[in-house]
Enzyme design. Structure first.
Site, mmCIF file in Angstrom:
data_model
loop_
_atom_site.group_PDB
_atom_site.id
_atom_site.type_symbol
_atom_site.label_atom_id
_atom_site.label_comp_id
_atom_site.label_asym_id
_atom_site.label_seq_id
_atom_site.Cartn_x
_atom_site.Cartn_y
_atom_site.Cartn_z
ATOM 1 N N ASP A 80 0.826 -1.202 0.000
ATOM 2 C CA ASP A 80 0.000 0.000 0.000
ATOM 3 C C ASP A 80 0.860 1.251 0.000
ATOM 4 O OD1 ASP A 80 -1.900 1.910 0.302
ATOM 5 O OD2 ASP A 80 -2.833 1.071 2.066
ATOM 6 N N GLU A 161 -5.696 7.776 -13.738
ATOM 7 C CA GLU A 161 -6.868 8.392 -13.130
ATOM 8 C C GLU A 161 -7.607 9.271 -14.148
ATOM 9 O OE1 GLU A 161 -6.904 12.173 -10.410
ATOM 10 O OE2 GLU A 161 -6.385 10.430 -9.172
ATOM 11 N N LYS A 197 -8.851 4.534 -14.485
ATOM 12 C CA LYS A 197 -9.469 4.525 -13.160
ATOM 13 C C LYS A 197 -10.630 5.519 -13.111
ATOM 14 C CE LYS A 197 -8.053 4.493 -8.304
ATOM 15 N NZ LYS A 197 -6.901 4.728 -7.391
ATOM 16 N N THR A 221 -13.364 2.592 -9.044
ATOM 17 C CA THR A 221 -12.962 2.848 -7.669
ATOM 18 C C THR A 221 -14.083 3.528 -6.898
ATOM 19 O OG1 THR A 221 -11.178 3.787 -6.313
ATOM 20 C CG2 THR A 221 -11.953 5.109 -8.187
ATOM 21 N N PHE A 243 -12.851 -0.321 -0.539
ATOM 22 C CA PHE A 243 -12.028 0.162 0.563
ATOM 23 C C PHE A 243 -12.564 -0.368 1.890
ATOM 24 C CE2 PHE A 243 -11.402 3.063 -2.925
ATOM 25 C CZ PHE A 243 -10.037 3.326 -2.887
#
Length: 400
Positions: A80, A161, A197, A221, A243
């Site tokens: 991460d 992104e 993304k 996401t 998440f």
């Protein structure tokens, strides 16, 4: 992000990036990046996401099996947060480029990606555009220049992104992805090395469906509800990211979400329960999507998710796993918690097996998903605006 693609690897860029630099002599360093150095270094999240990471393996002898070895046999484990100097310990195999990454590059005195940003600001293709369009053009060029460099550093896919300010604009998302893809084409980056993304709004999910039909891989996401996960799977998204820790954090301070309250009544952690349910749905009904569990906070989270496609784990957890020897009397047994076989036995309600559309998704998303999605979008949009504001202040660069 790297997987066969694996899940995203988030790395914090350190000013001493010697180990990363030595791994790729193909990235050109620039000596004239001082015009970016006045920006204070922001916190940088370096998303490494992808679907083809080789499994992380700890150094071990033939007779010693570490906990990291044990868990890696069930899921693709991805760091991460790492510093470039830690690449030898947990080398990234995929990456995500984002506005936060650009801000970090611009705020550091020395980084191997400075030339990618400098070249974007020196690209005359953007010069004739109006102010906002010009800054957006610079930002897109910077994302793709960095992403192109990333494909030379990592073997897996690079996730780029898409501007969160387009989250509720399906045609806008598709146009942006096509524009980014054209820039990647100009840099001779193959399509199969790329993910895009996109926030999991209904408009983002619909954009993913249309893009996937064109053979363009998407990474959805900000998934915080089963409805989002199921709709994303039906859309054929390549990667779906949940998440875990953020759902749990919300549940600790709120009690008005039906989905979360149901998990609590069953004695389940809401974040872990959401990943389990989404995994079972994807695998029971044969969807192609890979599921990525992010915001994993501790070993117990990781042990509870073994079998999910990808797990993004904090560096401190990975280091602990690497330093711990797996033995028969371990407190936690290393067994697969999620599997296609267990998914086949999972029972879904009729309401959960509908063909999801905008109305049904809106009705099914509880306050947790709505609030967490909104918060995530606000954060991403703010970072994109900060990049454009920064570029507006420093453009034109020296010698242009």
């Amino acid at each position: 992000m790297a997987f066969t693609l694996q899940t995203p690897l988030y790395a914090t860029i350190s000013s001493s990036s010697s180990s990363a630099a030595s791994s790729s002599s193909s990235i050109t360093r620039s000596s004239s990046f001082s015009f970016l150095r006045s920006t204070p270094p922001p916190t940088l999240i370096f998303n490494f996401n992808n679907n083809s990471f080789p499994r992380i393996r700890a150094s071990s002898t033939d007779t010693v099996i570490t906990e990291l070895d044990a868990v890696s046999s069930f899921s693709e484990i991805v760091p991460d947060t790492v510093i470039f100097d830690d690449f030898q310990k947990f080398p990234p195999t995929a990456a995500t480029v984002s506005s936060s990454l650009i801000l970090g590059i611009c705020g550091l005195p020395d980084t191997i990606f400075r030339n990618a940003v400098e070249m974007a600001l020196a690209d005359s293709e953007c010069y004739g555009l109006e102010d906002n369009a010009r800054l957006s053009c610079f930002a897109a060029k910077a994302l793709v220049n960095i992403g192109s460099d990333m494909t030379k550093l990592v073997p897996g896919r690079v996730s780029t992104e898409v501007d969160a300010r387009l989250a509720y604009d399906t045609p806008g998302i598709i146009r942006k992805v096509h524009d980014l893809l054209k820039l990647y084409n100009d840099s001779n980056v193959p399509h199969d090395r790329l993910l895009f993304k996109i926030p999991a709004t209904w408009q983002g999910i619909e954009a993913a469906r249309l893009l996937e039909s064109e053979g363009i891989q998407t990474h959805l996401t900000f998934v915080y509800s089963f409805a989002q996960a199921a709709a994303a799977a039906q859309a054929g998204a390549s990667v779906i990211q949940i998440f875990v820790g953020r759902v749990r954090d919300w549940a600790r301070n709120h009690s008005d979400d039906k989905e979360i309250e149901s998990a609590k009544l069953n004695g389940e952690d809401p974040g872990l329960a959401l990943v389990t349910k989404a995994y079972n749905y994807i695998h029971k009904y044969g969807h192609k999507s890979k599921l990525m569990a992010a915001a994993v906070r501790n070993k117990q989270d990781l042990f509870s998710l073994l079998g999910v496609d990808y797990i993004i784990a904090p560096l401190k957890v990975l280091q602990s796993l690497k330093e711990s020897v797996a033995s028969p009397d371990e407190k936690y047994s290393f067994v697969r918690r999620l599997s296609p076989q267990s998914a086949g036995r999972y029972v879904f309600s009729d309401e959960e097996l509908i063909k999801w559309d905008q109305m049904s998704l809106a009705n099914a998303m509880g306050p947790a998903a709505v609030q967490l999605l909104t918060s995530g979008l606000d954060g991403y949009a703010d970072q994109a605006k900060r990049v454009e504001d920064l570029f507006g202040k420093i453009w034109p660069p020296p010698n242009v």
